[in-house]
Design an enzyme around this catalytic site. Structure first.
Site, mmCIF file in Angstrom:
data_model
loop_
_atom_site.group_PDB
_atom_site.id
_atom_site.type_symbol
_atom_site.label_atom_id
_atom_site.label_comp_id
_atom_site.label_asym_id
_atom_site.label_seq_id
_atom_site.Cartn_x
_atom_site.Cartn_y
_atom_site.Cartn_z
ATOM 1 N N ALA A 186 -32.721 -34.699 1.986
ATOM 2 C CA ALA A 186 -32.673 -34.628 3.444
ATOM 3 C C ALA A 186 -32.237 -33.247 3.937
ATOM 4 O O ALA A 186 -31.568 -33.129 4.957
ATOM 5 C CB ALA A 186 -31.746 -35.713 3.974
ATOM 6 N N LYS B 186 -45.573 -34.233 4.605
ATOM 7 C CA LYS B 186 -45.748 -34.109 3.150
ATOM 8 C C LYS B 186 -45.953 -32.637 2.861
ATOM 9 O O LYS B 186 -46.786 -31.991 3.490
ATOM 10 C CB LYS B 186 -46.979 -34.899 2.696
ATOM 11 C CG LYS B 186 -47.169 -34.910 1.198
ATOM 12 C CD LYS B 186 -46.304 -35.953 0.553
ATOM 13 C CE LYS B 186 -46.067 -35.719 -0.906
ATOM 14 N NZ LYS B 186 -45.349 -36.843 -1.526
ATOM 15 N N SER C 85 -41.183 -34.712 2.606
ATOM 16 C CA SER C 85 -41.286 -35.225 1.248
ATOM 17 C C SER C 85 -42.184 -34.274 0.467
ATOM 18 O O SER C 85 -43.281 -33.946 0.916
ATOM 19 C CB SER C 85 -41.902 -36.630 1.347
ATOM 20 O OG SER C 85 -42.022 -37.216 0.108
#
Lengths: 370, 370, 370, 370
Positions: free
Chosen positions: A351, A162, A232
């Site tokens: 991605a 993250k 992410s």
């Protein structure tokens, strides 16, 4: 050590009642919780506040169950929320537990699910999307591998990161002191942050040479990538939080993990390859079609930059109404749900440097045959 | 009679150059064109002007090739555009041709692809979404079956209907004369128009009893449905345009059609069932995995009204940013593209009375083994 | 009693740090806080979680400052969040305080800002959007007037109501027990809930006769409306929360309130009329152009159902990408910000039964000349 | 020479019936039409096909009225469509005419509305957003000034430019031959194209020095700007089309034009300044409040890059659901419509190098007092 993973359906981004219930029924002991991953139903973009809402809700929930201050929860338990459940994707939580109770020693020398956690320092807005973010991430991935008692990078099957993004006010803060951010565009900054973080994973796993990761190649040279990174970006943090998942003989659990790379967005067979790899780790012979033993699936989705999929035009990159990341999650979610018959998939968008152009890493966790 | 179908990739909603090229190369003779279906890249909603733009572009193109007035083209050739290519769906045209040249008689008594066309009268805004629209549609479906030389409803495998919607100004027109429209909400009117039209198909095919189709059951009683209707609403017309596709021994062609019903949005196996049915029609034994002979795929997609798919929550109906029809097309497009490896799918949203709740009709056209 | 209002800019939906700071600087004493209104930056629709996130954040913040349980905060302090800051609208909080310290008696018989709070019981999904919701709301408005020591309805200038909406799961719950909800469409349910709540306010203020408010007229007969109601629907509650704002001689404060009705979306002059009314209440002679003394502005915005504004077509109702409520807030926010030079406006969308067709109630709070 | 401007309401992007009607009623003679500007109701982004649909529709319409081939219409009459009618903006066409009939000589030496047209060569994808696009645009602006018989740049009050954008396929074309485009992001390319085109206008009008316009300053150094350029990007062309509007004593018409710069998005008073300038040109004394004589209003809107408007945060740049250009048009449309009471405003988004940061050029055309 025993690693566990529990998949809980979420009625909304603040639905921690499902965890309360699992604890009340003795399915999860709160003190064993080491990380929570979540797919939440926001837009997955800059102003997706479902991630922060979920994070705040789980922090409050864990404070209540553990009786420790919020700051301690924050420092110890990564809460990694990925926004966007387009198409049929179903919002859900993945609660990871580690039980270090003496006595749960490995039955034999078989490898099983292992996990480790680490954090980088806080980044400045200027760090985001640059080599320095990759270098710090690589260091943290190695720390998380050590935490997981995984020595060999080939035993790492998925690294969830993250990472932060730039907002108008963070950029203004940097500019005010003479700093330069990688891009003034907030949405675009998410891609740079994900890309630099993925390259950090690739460095740690030996997939990319250290010196190859330079500012000018981040989000430009997509031949550099990790086949096991999933990153992410979110507005709710300024450091990178890392969860390493692999198999290790030092652990005993009912689970194993395997991975594969989706060659493009339609590569549904990657699920079968990943299942086979997980089977092999277990010394089992499940057969690739037994998706009923699948307890978690992770993958990355992105719109192919060529503007085509297997030679046919897609419109994801030309759409000014719906972001390409949203289209891509819906598409890949459909491809995989059609293959396994379940919509509780951790499909994450964006991605950059995660798998090849238009494709992405995929990992599955399976449970032992009972 | 010989029926043909040509699938052409579209670079945009006004890209008729691909048809010009096919004509220039002798692949299509313009005078044989009887219908054009298209997936265009708009939002599929009320203000999706890609449908009208495509329609106008093909009309201009056909005027140029046929040397007849636009009004004649409009009266003769249905141009059925379905908006929405979310996820990975690829914009494309399906050009249907009929060659009535003497000599192309059936080789044997084998059935092959047959098609027929018909139109309803122009509707008033008040007609839309009501029994009267269904009744007129049923009459036109029967006319189209006669045009296709199909006597038995079981030989009909797909009925594509293009139907109108209500806009603020159409509603105002009705209200001004004291008329009442079925709903003041323009987006919602699309569902009513699709639903009434689908029930018209069901009446014509004997799937639903005539007297069952009453105003109060349209878009309320979803136990009434057609397993072969596909209806699509657009701002650019005020009548229903019908294309019936089936198999008939009166035709000779290199193609056959089969259908199946997707039980829910994840039912990828419906493709195999439809392929098998088409094979059987051909007296062939292709095997369900030979998707390379598939030349067109049609299906309807919708968000399950239960709010779940196989027991797990989806967020399509609670999303105020992206319409449920858009989510559903992206999902079903992914499910099917993952199965067959091709994104040129005619997936249309809004399956009111088309297939069971949460599922929808699916049809495939395959070419003969060469 | 002394009523105060504090306008604080919000950096995001969970930004309670601005309140912490105001408390730290002695500008607000936490024990005097009776209500918080907020404009948050979500989509204002069904899945706008910024409202719930803000509500949860303020609850946590008040628990910390007041040292009372969350349930007590919830029962006592309405946290009314309105989603949607389209166009230039600036996210902000309006913190209302009441100081009941003896000694702060009225200086003279001049009226000044008064406020009162009340709640309805919890509603069932079946109640929402029906007469019963209006009746319960009317009762609560009267209770809030009593709480505000306002006897005469003409002294009430604004009634803010937060009301619930239907979600797929709430509808399923009702259906499971044989209940019927007013609409299966979640977004549409927001309008019904707002409409019924507004009619409840109209009943309490004597603007509409009790017997006129029947199920079949709610969201159909828009000649029935309140000129002082502002209702806002959110997923995060199942009761109505009411804040009554008016002027009363029983209160002493530095503020006064006035209202006006925007005749249509372009009626910028309504600001001047409302300012004049507030001035008059204060016995002051500010002059309508002194917008610098304006400390809060509330209004409702909606897309005219005629599809036109002053005879020219708008596209708000035909847009399937952006909801009409979002367009309307952006428009009215621009009209008013252009008039007063400030974007911190509490413009709320969805004006069903709130003001005339295409227009809406507007209220201003001004501070005394110092 | 007599210049005229006709404002026609549009029922949709292909609504040329209003022009047919104006021609049928003798209000417009088709052979005098020199340019059509339109506000269409798309998203104003990359995939806004309403612009192309409107362009194609007007081309067909003019072919019909003028009896000349489409290619001749295309070469001669700029059709400049600007997408996006968010908030209350009303779709409309502005039809510009020039009557060169002998006899319509100037009454006196008073200046009145003058207009001129020019085109650049076709650009390559690599040209877009770079100095070469600016240089070619400057050359064309000077040609258009000559066409308008305007010698002094101070008599130019508005320059409308339609310019191309990059799509995935255009970028692929450039990349295939080893070329480099300014950005791979299609949406972002619109900003670069608008910015370079605006700097071309600034060069031609002497607002910016020729040598100041370098690749690295385009869309980076926003201190460089034109106060009279309005540039709009669209997918439907590959050259720049230029319309110069000014006042000239060589023309005789019932109209005059004036301009002003909006200092920020709330600067409604700019309308008054522009009206006064137009009045002065006419030697008239209309008074700034007489908006009833306003026949066209043009302006540019953008979201301030500081993230604030007059010190208060806006959310336009952080919104991943609705593009900042859409928010900005809705806001500025509201500000101006609230000032003049009319929503038929040509508000165009994306003001890169057009006016100061957060503001933009504004121009008004007024008719003579009759």
């Amino acid at each position: 050590m025993h690693a566990g993973v529990h998949r809980l359906s979420a009625a909304g981004p603040s639905d921690t009642a499902v965890l309360d219930e699992a604890i009340a029924h003795g399915l999860i002991r709160p003190e064993t919780i080491v990380a929570v991953l979540g797919k939440t139903e926001g837009n997955g973009g800059v102003n997706d506040f479902t991630r922060g809402f979920a994070t705040a809700s789980f922090r409050t929930c864990l404070v209540r169950h553990l009786g420790i201050p919020a700051a301690v929860v924050e420092a110890r338990v990564p809460l990694v929320m990925s926004g966007g459940t387009e198409g049929g994707l179903s919002p859900h939580w993945l609660v990871f537990t580690v039980d270090r109770t003496p006595g749960t020693t490995p039955r034999d020398d078989r490898k099983s699910l292992a996990l480790g956690i680490a954090f980088t320092r806080l980044f400045t807005p200027e760090d985001i999307g640059r080599r320095i973010q990759a270098v710090e991430t690589a260091r943290a991935v190695k720390a998380a591998m050590a935490d997981a008692a995984i020595a060999d990078a080939s035993d790492v099957h998925f690294v969830q990161v993250k990472c932060p993004l730039l907002t108008a006010s963070r950029t203004a803060e940097a500019t005010a002191r003479g700093g330069r951010v990688v891009t003034p565009d907030t949405y675009e900054s998410m891609g740079f942050s994900r890309g630099a973080s993925a390259l950090g994973v690739a460095m740690a796993l030996g997939e990319v040479a250290d010196e190859a990761v330079q500012d000018e190649r981040i989000c430009h040279d997509f031949d550099l990538f990790s086949s096991r990174a999933s990153t992410s970006a979110g507005i709710e943090l300024m450091r990178n939080e890392i969860l390493v998942l692999g198999n290790s003989a030092a652990w005993y659990s009912h689970f194993a993990i395997g991975h594969a790379v989706m060659g493009d967005a339609l590569d549904a067979a990657a699920v079968d390859r990943a299942l086979t790899m997980a089977d092999t780790a277990l010394g089992d012979a499940v057969g690739t079609t037994q998706t009923d033993r699948l307890v978690a699936l992770f993958c990355k989705a992105e719109a192919s930059r060529t503007g085509t999929i297997r030679g046919h035009r897609h419109i994801m990159l030309d759409d000014s109404d719906i972001k390409a990341t949203r289209h891509a999650r819906a598409l890949v979610g459909g491809v995989l749900a059609g293959r396994i018959g379940d919509t509780r998939l951790f499909v994450s968008g964006g991605a950059e440097h995660q798998g090849p152009e238009g494709g992405g890493p995929l990992a599955v966790i399976i449970s032992l045959r009972s």
